[in-house]
Design a protein around this motif. Sequence first.
Motif, PDB file in Angstrom:
ATOM      1  N   TRP A   3     109.635  89.913  94.401  1.00  0.00           N
ATOM      2  CA  TRP A   3     109.873  88.616  95.042  1.00  0.00           C
ATOM      3  C   TRP A   3     110.381  88.761  96.475  1.00  0.00           C
ATOM      4  O   TRP A   3     110.247  87.824  97.259  1.00  0.00           O
ATOM      5  N   ARG A   4     110.891  89.905  96.828  1.00  0.00           N
ATOM      6  CA  ARG A   4     111.246  90.125  98.230  1.00  0.00           C
ATOM      7  C   ARG A   4     109.998  90.180  99.107  1.00  0.00           C
ATOM      8  O   ARG A   4     110.040  89.830 100.285  1.00  0.00           O
ATOM      9  N   ILE A  21     113.107  76.793  89.778  1.00  0.00           N
ATOM     10  CA  ILE A  21     113.057  75.863  90.909  1.00  0.00           C
ATOM     11  C   ILE A  21     111.787  76.094  91.729  1.00  0.00           C
ATOM     12  O   ILE A  21     111.104  75.146  92.132  1.00  0.00           O
ATOM     13  N   ALA A  22     111.463  77.370  91.972  1.00  0.00           N
ATOM     14  CA  ALA A  22     110.274  77.683  92.757  1.00  0.00           C
ATOM     15  C   ALA A  22     109.004  77.218  92.049  1.00  0.00           C
ATOM     16  O   ALA A  22     108.067  76.720  92.690  1.00  0.00           O
ATOM     17  N   THR A  23     108.954  77.382  90.722  1.00  0.00           N
ATOM     18  CA  THR A  23     107.783  76.925  89.957  1.00  0.00           C
ATOM     19  C   THR A  23     107.615  75.416  90.085  1.00  0.00           C
ATOM     20  O   THR A  23     106.512  74.915  90.362  1.00  0.00           O
ATOM     21  N   ASP A  24     108.699  74.686  89.883  1.00  0.00           N
ATOM     22  CA  ASP A  24     108.636  73.222  90.007  1.00  0.00           C
ATOM     23  C   ASP A  24     108.286  72.807  91.437  1.00  0.00           C
ATOM     24  O   ASP A  24     107.544  71.840  91.656  1.00  0.00           O
ATOM     25  N   PRO A  52     108.431  82.477 105.540  1.00  0.00           N
ATOM     26  CA  PRO A  52     107.377  82.476 104.522  1.00  0.00           C
ATOM     27  C   PRO A  52     107.757  83.070 103.173  1.00  0.00           C
ATOM     28  O   PRO A  52     106.949  83.013 102.243  1.00  0.00           O
ATOM     29  N   ASN A  53     108.964  83.687 103.033  1.00  0.00           N
ATOM     30  CA  ASN A  53     109.322  84.249 101.731  1.00  0.00           C
ATOM     31  C   ASN A  53     109.359  83.141 100.685  1.00  0.00           C
ATOM     32  O   ASN A  53     110.112  82.178 100.808  1.00  0.00           O
ATOM     33  N   LEU A  54     108.571  83.307  99.653  1.00  0.00           N
ATOM     34  CA  LEU A  54     108.367  82.217  98.691  1.00  0.00           C
ATOM     35  C   LEU A  54     109.651  81.854  97.972  1.00  0.00           C
ATOM     36  O   LEU A  54     110.044  80.668  97.932  1.00  0.00           O
TER      37      LEU A  54
END
Length: 391
Positions: A20-21, A80-83, A136-138
């Motif tokens: 994820w980094r 949170i990122a998925t939602d 841009p880091n997701l």
Amino acid sequence: ETAGREHSIERALERMLTYWRGAELDIAPHAASRSQVLRAMEEVQAAMDEHTARCLALAASPYAKPVEEALANLLVSLRIATDTLDAWFGVQRGWLHLQPLFAAADIVTAMPAEARRFAAIDRVWRQTMMAAAARPNLLRFCASGGRILETMRESARHLDGILRNLAELLEAKRLAFPRFFFLADDELLQLLSRARDPRAVQPHLHKCFEGVVRLVFAGDALRADGGAELAPPARAAAGDEEGSGELDEEEAEPGADVGLILALCSADGEVLPLETAQQVDPNLGFRKGRAETWLGEVEAAMRRAVRAAISTAVAARGTEARGAWALHHTSQAVIVANALFWTADVETALAGEASFGTESRRRIVTEGASVGGLMRALLGRLGAELGEVVE
């Protein structure tokens, strides 16, 4: 053994954090709006689901105590990122659908309140995309306190309201001109977004009027009945400049005054002229920008023109040779006139009237031969055209 299991869990957590980094949002420019959009990220979304399940499994292990807090934080960030991504793509679909519509002045005029609401959404969208391109880091961007998720949910609520009001507008347009029910929502929206350009109806005309593929405007170089040019009549409105309807369709400016609608043209090239008194000016007064209004007048004028064409064909039926008569009048008028005379002859014959005598029978034989000649000529032409296609 305990230390080995704890170390295994720590290594699994570190592998996920390393992934994820390096995971970034896939942002691409959108030329039509001069903004940016989010590209599909199926692989990353699949990794989110996989890592969420892995975090839950690891957290349930009795050996996860040393990294319990780190696992919990990663799990919250992933959720949170998925939602956020789901809401983001939903807003993007709505924004891409509405952006070209509200870029059109006609839609803004018809729906000023919705235009203002969309302008606010558009502003937030552009700011969000610029911020995402800068960071841009997701995981870091999407899970930053849930702010982006809340922004996207708020935008989605406003977009839903705009879409509901847009559906009500389309329903009102269809009730005003019922033939709009033959058009899909996207087609009708495309037409309404260019409502001040009367020529914008041309691609959709064949769905509204079966057999009609285009309208003939005053500036069009089409010819009718025997090659006579449909000359544009004098304009009644004051202040019209000479030659205002002279542009070809390809050269006409969007929203330009294209002049009166003189005729309707079929796919076969037949032209049905409208009576001079019934010719419609789509740019005159209250009609301008209201396609449902002037198309309704075109429909009424079409009915009167068809009635007049049939009356002319019926009146000329007995004064012209059958072959010349059939080719001189529009096909629909010929079919209707033939049906009228055929029915009258059959009724006369069945009634046994003396008037249906030798002369009537001779006329039927003569006209039958004439029809046979027309059919052979048409079949010969069709055969030649098919031969050219095959070659």
